[in-house]
Structure formats: C-alpha cells, structure tokens
Design a protein around this motif. Structure first.
Motif, PDB file in Angstrom:
ATOM      1  N   VAL A   1       0.855  -1.181   0.000  1.00 58.24           N
ATOM      2  CA  VAL A   1       0.000   0.000   0.000  1.00 58.24           C
ATOM      3  C   VAL A   1       0.892   1.232   0.000  1.00 58.24           C
ATOM      4  N   ILE A   2       0.613   2.140  -0.920  1.00 58.03           N
ATOM      5  CA  ILE A   2       1.388   3.382  -1.053  1.00 58.03           C
ATOM      6  C   ILE A   2       0.451   4.541  -0.735  1.00 58.03           C
ATOM      7  N   VAL A   3       0.789   5.318   0.279  1.00 62.63           N
ATOM      8  CA  VAL A   3      -0.039   6.456   0.677  1.00 62.63           C
ATOM      9  C   VAL A   3       0.621   7.737   0.180  1.00 62.63           C
ATOM     10  N   GLY A   4      -0.048   8.407  -0.750  1.00 59.72           N
ATOM     11  CA  GLY A   4       0.506   9.607  -1.364  1.00 59.72           C
ATOM     12  C   GLY A   4       0.728   9.380  -2.845  1.00 59.72           C
ATOM     13  N   ALA A   5      -0.124  10.003  -3.678  1.00 59.15           N
ATOM     14  CA  ALA A   5      -0.069   9.745  -5.123  1.00 59.15           C
ATOM     15  C   ALA A   5       0.567  10.909  -5.873  1.00 59.15           C
ATOM     16  N   GLY A   6       1.719  11.336  -5.378  1.00 62.00           N
ATOM     17  CA  GLY A   6       2.504  12.332  -6.095  1.00 62.00           C
ATOM     18  C   GLY A   6       3.574  11.669  -6.932  1.00 62.00           C
ATOM     19  N   GLN A   7       4.648  12.428  -7.204  1.00 66.50           N
ATOM     20  CA  GLN A   7       5.723  11.898  -8.040  1.00 66.50           C
ATOM     21  C   GLN A   7       6.352  10.652  -7.422  1.00 66.50           C
ATOM     22  N   ALA A   8       6.617  10.690  -6.107  1.00 66.99           N
ATOM     23  CA  ALA A   8       7.251   9.544  -5.459  1.00 66.99           C
ATOM     24  C   ALA A   8       6.333   8.328  -5.447  1.00 66.99           C
ATOM     25  N   GLY A   9       5.076   8.516  -5.065  1.00 68.23           N
ATOM     26  CA  GLY A   9       4.145   7.393  -4.992  1.00 68.23           C
ATOM     27  C   GLY A   9       3.914   6.744  -6.338  1.00 68.23           C
ATOM     28  N   ALA A  10       3.725   7.570  -7.367  1.00 73.08           N
ATOM     29  CA  ALA A  10       3.505   7.030  -8.709  1.00 73.08           C
ATOM     30  C   ALA A  10       4.741   6.292  -9.211  1.00 73.08           C
ATOM     31  N   SER A  11       5.921   6.839  -8.928  1.00 77.54           N
ATOM     32  CA  SER A  11       7.163   6.200  -9.364  1.00 77.54           C
ATOM     33  C   SER A  11       7.352   4.861  -8.664  1.00 77.54           C
TER      34      SER A  11
ATOM     35  N   SER B   1      12.953  17.631  -4.238  1.00 76.55           N
ATOM     36  CA  SER B   1      13.179  17.696  -5.681  1.00 76.55           C
ATOM     37  C   SER B   1      12.529  16.517  -6.380  1.00 76.55           C
ATOM     38  N   VAL B   2      12.206  16.719  -7.639  1.00 76.07           N
ATOM     39  CA  VAL B   2      11.615  15.654  -8.449  1.00 76.07           C
ATOM     40  C   VAL B   2      12.598  14.495  -8.597  1.00 76.07           C
ATOM     41  N   GLY B   3      13.859  14.827  -8.854  1.00 74.17           N
ATOM     42  CA  GLY B   3      14.851  13.775  -9.049  1.00 74.17           C
ATOM     43  C   GLY B   3      14.958  12.860  -7.845  1.00 74.17           C
ATOM     44  N   ASN B   4      15.000  13.442  -6.658  1.00 76.49           N
ATOM     45  CA  ASN B   4      15.089  12.620  -5.457  1.00 76.49           C
ATOM     46  C   ASN B   4      13.819  11.798  -5.258  1.00 76.49           C
ATOM     47  N   ALA B   5      12.658  12.398  -5.517  1.00 81.24           N
ATOM     48  CA  ALA B   5      11.395  11.669  -5.351  1.00 81.24           C
ATOM     49  C   ALA B   5      11.372  10.411  -6.214  1.00 81.24           C
ATOM     50  N   ILE B   6      11.821  10.541  -7.451  1.00 83.97           N
ATOM     51  CA  ILE B   6      11.829   9.397  -8.359  1.00 83.97           C
ATOM     52  C   ILE B   6      12.867   8.364  -7.935  1.00 83.97           C
ATOM     53  N   ASP B   7      14.109   8.810  -7.752  1.00 83.70           N
ATOM     54  CA  ASP B   7      15.203   7.878  -7.463  1.00 83.70           C
ATOM     55  C   ASP B   7      14.995   7.155  -6.131  1.00 83.70           C
ATOM     56  N   GLN B   8      14.595   7.896  -5.114  1.00 81.29           N
ATOM     57  CA  GLN B   8      14.398   7.285  -3.808  1.00 81.29           C
ATOM     58  C   GLN B   8      13.229   6.306  -3.830  1.00 81.29           C
TER      59      GLN B   8
END
Length: 404
Positions: free
Chosen positions: A5-15, A291-298
């Motif tokens: 379960v992923i809570v939070g549907a922003g850049q990190a959650g979607a990635s 940052s977007v980059g960190n959200a995706i990579d992490q």
C-alpha cells in the motif's frame, strides 16, 4: 499474495508503484491519493500551467488507464487518517480498514501558511503547492493588479516571475538580508535580484510582513519597516513542512521528516518512506531533498528494496527553477561551502557559480548554462574537484576537466 500500500499519489508514490510492476512484483499494489486527479507533475504548476501554457491533462505523469493496465489499484480523493503498525492496517476517512504487508509513505509536504494573528485567515491569500492552489490563484492574475509575494525563495521568485509576465505590479518581501539566503550564495542572489528588477519586480530585502490588512478579503499589508501597501492579493512562499502526522500516529521515528535508513526503510521494518516527506542520509548527515529527481530515485530504490534487493540509496541532488527566460539548474548541495567561483558565459545572462569547501567541489548553480551544469554534475558525482583557477579561466576547455 503480498499487498503493498502506497499512501501519497505524487511523483514519489507514482514512481514507486510503476517501478514495482516494471521490476516484476506480482502482488497487489494500492496507490492512495487525497486529490481528485491522477498523479501529476508539480513543477509546472507555478510556471507553464499558471501562465496558461500547459493544459491540465499534460500535467499527468501517465494516462489514467496506465494504472488499470498495470493492475495498480489507484484510489483518488481518498484520505488515510491512521496507521496501525502493530496490526499492519491503515484506516481511511470513511472508516474503511485496509491491510498491508508493506506500507510506503510518500505523503509529501505542506506549505507553511501565515498565522491568523497576522491576517492569515483573510481571503485572497494563496500558497503554491498543488493543482487546487494553482486553480484558485489563476483568476487573480489580472494585469495591473498588485500582488505581494511573501518570501524570496524559489517558490516566491517563480510566482513573482509569473505575475510580472502577466502584467501585474509585483512587490516581493524577504525578511532575511537577501533573497535565496537559505539555499544559495550571494552571487546567485545577485543574479536573480537583477533579473527580477529588470522585469519590474519591487524586491525588498531585510523587510518582513507585520500583518495583512482587510475585513474579509486582503486589501493591504503593513511591513516591518512601517511601510503600508495597497494590494489585491498575496502569495505566501515561506517554505514547506514535511507531512509526518501518519508516521507519528504509527510511532515511527521523525527527524525533520520521516526518518529513513540507507534503504528507505523507517524505524518500522514494514514501513518505508520516499520523497519530500522523508529524511535520508547524505555524506553522514540527515537531510531532506525537495526535488523531483530525489522523489523518483528514492521511490524506485524503495520499490526494489520492498522486493528484497537490499539496495542502498545514495542521493544525487539536482534541482531546477524557471524564471522568465532563465533556466537555473543546480547540481550537488552547497552545505558548508567556503568559496564561490564564477564562470561567465559568452552570452549575456549565461553564468555558473561553483561552490567549494576548501579544495572540494560541492555544487554548481548554472544559469542558462546547461553545458557547464552537466559538466559540474558529472564532476560532483565522480568526486572530482578541478582547481578553481581552471573554473574561472575563460580559456579552460571545461569538457576536458572530465578526462581521467
């Protein structure tokens, strides 16, 4: 079958959700978002979208059918109100309880707002964090109206640039001695101060807001130097706070964000965090990277680690900001810098500022200088530090600095 379960549907959650599927995870995946729209890009909100240059659908990270095709249960307009880490369940606002095997918190952050004591309850005060903020502000962006921007960080400066481009009268106040004081060197502050003033923005540094004036809707502002302004609306850009309430409800460790280890795991072995809400380790220090980059990579590292890959996440900080026709690109973190060296480009407005701590290159701010941004980024990632004299010498072949 395992359920993530992923809570939070922003850049990190979607990635995170997409990476689970692309890496072959065959369990159940549920992605929960509080907003009514599918995951979308946030950076264009305060730029192209607010200027009317980008339609809402172009903000979406993926078409909505992608989630169904990938068997990702996307639940929008849904709020999680509690996490029970002992029983491995979450509770929704409608009291529905959902079980998980692994839980990822990608809940982002919230903009800091003005307290009621300084007029923060008045109408006509906007923040810039999500789509609803941009939609609420857009009707106010009418030529010749007067907007007060409170805060001289990147969000405030981006809002000022949009308003100025739309023909508004713009006053920006920054309580610190200079704009960008928290995040950049004086040399970068000087560059953007000159840029904004050239576009008619009235920048007032070392001046804060005493209070906003008005009965129901804001009509004016009293500044800390005694100046009183007549304004039509105000934009608050004084930073963000990580969303930690759910983590705290589960007794998860919090330290300027949800504390994570080098794998993205929190103090609970079955709860993970990524993105703006998560604090991670960088060069032995605990930081948060907005940052977007960190959200995706992490998030992608967390996805692999949920699957048992045992992969350490090493942040590679990079950021950007668009203001007028200037594209700022930042590589690295300038924390602890002792010196800044400027490299001027061949054309007006092209410049890169190189941060050093002694002999060590830490970061680069590149203004309309993508080539030197990429060179700086590669040097930093390779832990290589050219002599400052080479950076400032116009005759230096910068690309040659990358050679072994």
């Amino acid at each position: 079958m395992a359920h993530v379960v992923i809570v939070g549907a922003g850049q990190a959650g979607a990635s995170l959700a997409a990476k689970l599927r692309s890496e072959g995870f065959d369990g159940d995946v549920t992605l929960i978002g509080a907003e009514k729209v599918p995951p979308y890009q946030r950076p264009p909100l305060s730029k192209a979208y607010l200027l009317g240059e980008m339609a809402e659908e172009r903000l979406y990270l993926r078409p909505e059918e992608f989630y169904a095709d990938q068997k990702i249960n996307l639940r929008l307009n849904t709020r999680v109100v509690a996490v029970d880490s002992q029983n491995k369940t979450i509770t929704l606002s409608d009291e529905e309880v959902i079980s998980y095997d692994d839980l990822a918190l990608t809940v982002g952050a919230h903009p800091r707002m003005l307290p009621a004591s300084v007029g923060g309850m008045l109408d006509g005060i906007y923040a810039m964090r999500d789509l609803s903020d941009a939609d609420a502000m857009a009707p106010a962006l009418v030529a010749n109206k007067h907007v007060l921007i409170i805060g001289g960080g990147y969000i405030g400066l981006e809002a000022a640039a949009v308003a100025a481009k739309r023909g508004l009268k713009v006053t920006l106040v920054e309580m610190a001695d200079r704009i960008l004081q928290r995040v950049a060197a004086p040399e970068t502050s000087d560059y953007f101060r000159e840029l904004h003033r050239a576009h008619g923005v009235d920048i007032r540094e070392g001046v804060g807001l005493d209070r906003l004036l008005g009965d129901d809707h804001v009509t004016g502002a009293l500044l800390t130097d005694g100046t009183e302004l007549e304004i039509d609306f105000a934009v608050v850009g004084v930073g963000i706070n990580p969303a930690t309430i759910l983590a705290e409800s589960a007794a998860i460790a919090v330290d300027n964000g949800i504390t994570t280890d080098s794998h993205g795991r929190t103090s609970d072995p079955h709860i993970w965090a990524a993105g703006d809400c998560a604090s991670c380790l960088f060069k032995g220090e605990r930081i948060r990277l907005e940052s977007v980059g960190n959200a995706i990579d992490q998030a992608e590292a967390v996805a692999r680690n949920i699957m048992g890959r045992d992969e350490k996440y090493t942040p590679k900080p990079w950021f950007w900001s668009d203001q007028y026709d200037c594209k700022l690109q930042i590589a690295g973190l300038n924390i602890g810098y002792t010196d800044v060296y400027i490299r001027k480009g061949d054309a007006p407005g092209v410049q890169s500022n190189w941060y050093y701590k002694g002999d060590e290159l830490l970061a680069v701010d590149a203004m309309n200088d993508p080539r030197n941004y990429m060179i700086g980024k590669r040097l930093i990632e390779a832990c290589r530090s050219p002599a400052p004299a080479a950076i400032t010498d116009p005759a230096t072949d910068m690309k040659a600095l990358l050679k072994p």
